[in-house]
Design an enzyme around this catalytic site. Structure first.
Site, short mmCIF file in Angstrom:
data_model
loop_
_atom_site.label_atom_id
_atom_site.label_comp_id
_atom_site.label_asym_id
_atom_site.label_seq_id
_atom_site.Cartn_x
_atom_site.Cartn_y
_atom_site.Cartn_z
N LYS A 39 0.84 -1.20 0.00
CA LYS A 39 0.00 0.00 0.00
C LYS A 39 0.88 1.26 0.00
CE LYS A 39 -4.15 1.43 2.43
NZ LYS A 39 -4.85 1.28 3.72
N LEU A 156 -15.79 12.28 9.52
CA LEU A 156 -15.98 12.26 8.07
C LEU A 156 -16.79 11.05 7.61
CD1 LEU A 156 -13.70 10.00 7.00
CD2 LEU A 156 -12.20 11.95 7.34
N LYS A 227 -17.65 11.03 20.06
CA LYS A 227 -17.59 10.26 18.81
C LYS A 227 -18.54 9.06 18.85
CE LYS A 227 -16.41 8.43 14.99
NZ LYS A 227 -16.49 8.93 13.67
N ASN A 231 -22.20 8.70 16.60
CA ASN A 231 -22.53 7.61 15.66
C ASN A 231 -23.73 6.80 16.15
OD1 ASN A 231 -20.62 8.31 13.84
ND2 ASN A 231 -19.40 6.45 13.99
N PHE A 272 -30.53 12.25 8.00
CA PHE A 272 -30.54 10.89 8.56
C PHE A 272 -31.94 10.42 8.95
CE2 PHE A 272 -26.25 9.10 8.83
CZ PHE A 272 -25.63 10.12 8.11
N GLY A 276 -34.88 3.00 4.72
CA GLY A 276 -34.25 2.14 3.71
C GLY A 276 -34.12 0.71 4.19
N CYS A 283 -18.58 1.66 10.15
CA CYS A 283 -18.63 2.46 11.38
C CYS A 283 -19.87 2.20 12.24
CB CYS A 283 -18.55 3.93 11.04
SG CYS A 283 -17.09 4.33 10.09
N ARG A 350 -17.92 -3.03 3.15
CA ARG A 350 -17.94 -3.60 4.51
C ARG A 350 -19.35 -3.46 5.12
NH1 ARG A 350 -12.82 -0.64 6.96
NH2 ARG A 350 -13.53 0.91 5.46
C1 UGA Z 1 -20.52 7.51 9.47
C2 UGA Z 1 -20.87 8.90 10.06
O1 UGA Z 1 -21.90 9.51 9.30
C3 UGA Z 1 -19.64 9.80 10.10
O2 UGA Z 1 -19.96 11.03 10.75
C4 UGA Z 1 -18.53 9.10 10.87
O3 UGA Z 1 -17.35 9.88 10.88
C5 UGA Z 1 -18.23 7.77 10.20
O4 UGA Z 1 -19.43 6.96 10.21
C6 UGA Z 1 -17.15 7.10 11.02
O5 UGA Z 1 -17.37 6.82 12.20
O6 UGA Z 1 -16.00 6.98 10.52
P1 UGA Z 1 -20.25 6.54 6.98
O7 UGA Z 1 -20.07 5.20 7.63
O8 UGA Z 1 -19.32 6.97 5.91
O9 UGA Z 1 -20.16 7.70 8.11
O10 UGA Z 1 -21.70 6.54 6.37
P2 UGA Z 1 -23.07 7.35 6.52
O11 UGA Z 1 -23.21 8.30 5.41
O12 UGA Z 1 -23.24 7.88 7.88
O13 UGA Z 1 -24.11 6.15 6.31
C7 UGA Z 1 -24.11 5.01 7.17
C8 UGA Z 1 -25.22 4.08 6.79
O14 UGA Z 1 -26.49 4.62 7.13
C9 UGA Z 1 -25.30 3.76 5.29
O15 UGA Z 1 -25.59 2.39 5.14
C10 UGA Z 1 -26.44 4.62 4.79
O16 UGA Z 1 -27.07 4.12 3.66
C11 UGA Z 1 -27.37 4.58 6.01
N1 UGA Z 1 -28.28 5.73 6.10
C12 UGA Z 1 -27.79 6.99 6.26
C13 UGA Z 1 -29.64 5.51 6.05
O17 UGA Z 1 -30.12 4.36 5.92
N2 UGA Z 1 -30.49 6.57 6.17
C14 UGA Z 1 -30.03 7.84 6.33
O18 UGA Z 1 -30.87 8.76 6.45
C15 UGA Z 1 -28.65 8.05 6.38
#
Ligand code: UGA
Length: 477
Positions: A39, A156, A227, A231, A272, A276, A283, A350
């Site tokens: 990597k 993020l 944090k 989440n 959020f 779905g 995460c 994942r």
């Molecule tokens: C999430 C958090 O949003 C970030 O703030 C955090 O930094 C990150 O985890 C982490 O801990 O590193 P991420 O895992 O990239 O980020 O994804 P999200 O955009 O939060 O979505 C997570 C899941 O929830 C996805 O499967 C998405 O489809 C689902 N989701 C999200 C819904 O089903 N409905 C929503 O309204 C929003």
């Protein structure tokens, strides 16, 4: 004193690599360390291991300048003023966070401390991890005056990681000494002062020089909890709206209308609240389990989180049954699957609910032809190409002669399909949509049987009966 700081970031995963590139963008000298030699070589050669908007641009900008890659942690730690730990904290069998990588890195760092270093935990970790890092370093014989440990959690999202970092809602800095506070302030000064947003090369986003991100200084423990709690709260919001969606389905209401009505209350907020197939990714599932585990260990009853997890799993099953309800049986059916990553905008599979769904369809005897704009190669590692499983690189190729099209994540292009063309090439005009990307009545007008989440099932305007009748017709005919 120069404003720029010599930073080492340990770990080049999503958080580590994005943080390293963004610190370089803020003017700091950065060394990014990873024990995966291949990597490191890839990064040195100009490759980017993850699909992330603006990341390639930033790496190209600084690769031959103030951003370096190495596998030599000791040397990199020796040269740094501040060392960020951004290694993985996977879920252990017990559900808690596995901190063995953090432990190993802390010991290795300890062996290279001969002048003051600030060690900053950036991975998502349970409360008290800072305390443990401190102990590990002390046990390795480093005197207290030569180091501090701080916490700087990252918020993020995959897909928008660079913008989330540089245009953060907030910057959380947890520390227990003034010298640690001073160093962390220096690192984030270009963002906190707004200076960064004046620069011609600044990555675009919502923040401006007049509206920079607020910096929240807390104790290390509070930062760690912020944090995990953030989440867990977002996951709770998703599970909550998913149950509301199920109520809407049962009574014939539209969850999008309900979510909009709820979200307009500024205390609730509209984000959020998208119903779905439940949350996935590296995460939320892991962090909800780890936070629940923390609560159990300190004998605080957080049964709410158990419920959140249960609802999340049940939501996937519900959606699977919905697909089944329209196809009757899976055996012998051809299904066009759109979306394999855990959400749109990323190649990360994942804990992907989409992959889980595909596995179940295959298990039930369906043939799947899948398309995802970025995640196909990763998906092939999990579900190899086979007689029943095919990957294609075009939506319409996936849909050709399929019994139904099933949308499993929210890539923007899935919301802009040429529906007339799609209807023409599908064997039956059936769409099952886990992300509510289309308007049900417009779909019926176009001749689709359309099933989504938390909204009534619709059938082609010209036909009587439900889409199930259409799906069953050829079999009973
Ligand atoms: C999430 C958090 O949003 C970030 O703030 C955090 O930094 C990150 O985890 C982490 O801990 O590193 P991420 O895992 O990239 O980020 O994804 P999200 O955009 O939060 O979505 C997570 C899941 O929830 C996805 O499967 C998405 O489809 C689902 N989701 C999200 C819904 O089903 N409905 C929503 O309204 C929003």
């Amino acid at each position: 004193m120069s404003k720029n700081v010599a930073i080492t970031v340990v770990g080049s995963g999503y958080v580590g690599l994005v943080a390293a590139a963004c610190f370089a963008e803020l003017g700091h000298r950065v060394v990014c360390v990873d024990n995966d030699e291949a990597k490191v070589q890839m990064l040195r050669d100009g490759g980017v291991p993850i699909h992330e908007k603006y990341l390639q641009e930033l790496l190209d900008r600084y690769r031959c300048g103030r951003l370096e890659f190495t596998s030599d942690l000791r040397a990199a730690a020796c040269d740094a003023q501040v060392i960020f730990i951004a290694v993985g904290t996977p879920q252990s069998q017990a559900g808690s966070a596995d901190l063995s990588y953090v432990d190993a890195v802390a010991s290795e760092i300890a062996r290279s401390i001969d002048s003051y270093k600030l060690i900053v935990e950036k991975s998502t970790v349970p409360v008290y991890t800072n305390e443990w890092i401190r102990r590990v370093i002390e046990r390795n014989g480093v005197p207290q005056e030569l180091f501090d440990v701080a916490s700087n959690p990252e918020f993020l999202r995959e897909g928008t990681a660079v913008t989330d970092f540089l245009h953060a809602d907030r910057i959380v800095l947890g520390m227990d000494t003034e010298r640690a506070a001073e160093m962390l302030r220096r690192i984030y000064e270009p963002l906190a002062s707004g200076d960064y947003y004046r620069k011609a090369h600044a990555i675009p986003g919502t923040r401006t020089e007049d509206d920079p991100p607020p910096v929240l200084m807390t104790s290390t423990k509070a930062a760690e909890i912020i944090k995990h709690a953030s989440n867990a709260f977002l996951a709770t919001k998703i599970s909550f709206i998913n149950v509301v969606a199920n109520i809407c389905e049962a009574v014939g209401a539209d969850v999008q209308e309900v979510a909009r009505g709820m979200g307009l209350d500024s205390r609730i907020g509209s984000k959020f609240l998208q119903a779905g197939i439940g949350y996935g990714g590296s995460c939320f599932p892991k962090d909800v389990a780890a936070f629940r585990h923390v609560a159990e260990q300190i004998k605080v009853d957080f049964g709410l989180l158990r419920e959140v997890e249960k609802i999340n799993l049940e939501q996937r099953q519900r959606f699977f049954r919905k697909v089944q309800s329209v196809l009757w049986t899976f055996r012998g059916k051809k299904i066009a699957v759109l979306g394999l990553a855990f959400k749109g905008g990323t190649d990360d599979i994942r804990e992907s609910p989409a992959l889980d769904m595909v596995k179940q369809m295959l298990h039930e005897g369906a043939a799947v032809r899948a398309y995802d704009p970025a995640a196909t190669e990763h998906a092939k590692d999990m579900i190899p190409v086979g007689q029943q499983m095919e990957y294609v690189d075009d939506v319409y190729v996936a849909a050709e002669d399929a019994d139904a099209v099933v949308i499993l994540n929210d890539w923007p292009e899935f919301a802009e399909l040429d529906l007339r063309r799609l209807r023409g090439i599908l064997r039956y005009p059936i769409m099952v949509d886990a992300r509510n990307l289309y308007d049900p009545s417009a779909m019926a007008e176009l001749g689709f049987s359309y099933l989504s989440v938390g909204r009534a099932e619709v059938s082609p305007a010209a036909l009587c009966g439900s889409s199930r009748d259409i799906a069953f017709l050829p079999q009973s005919a």
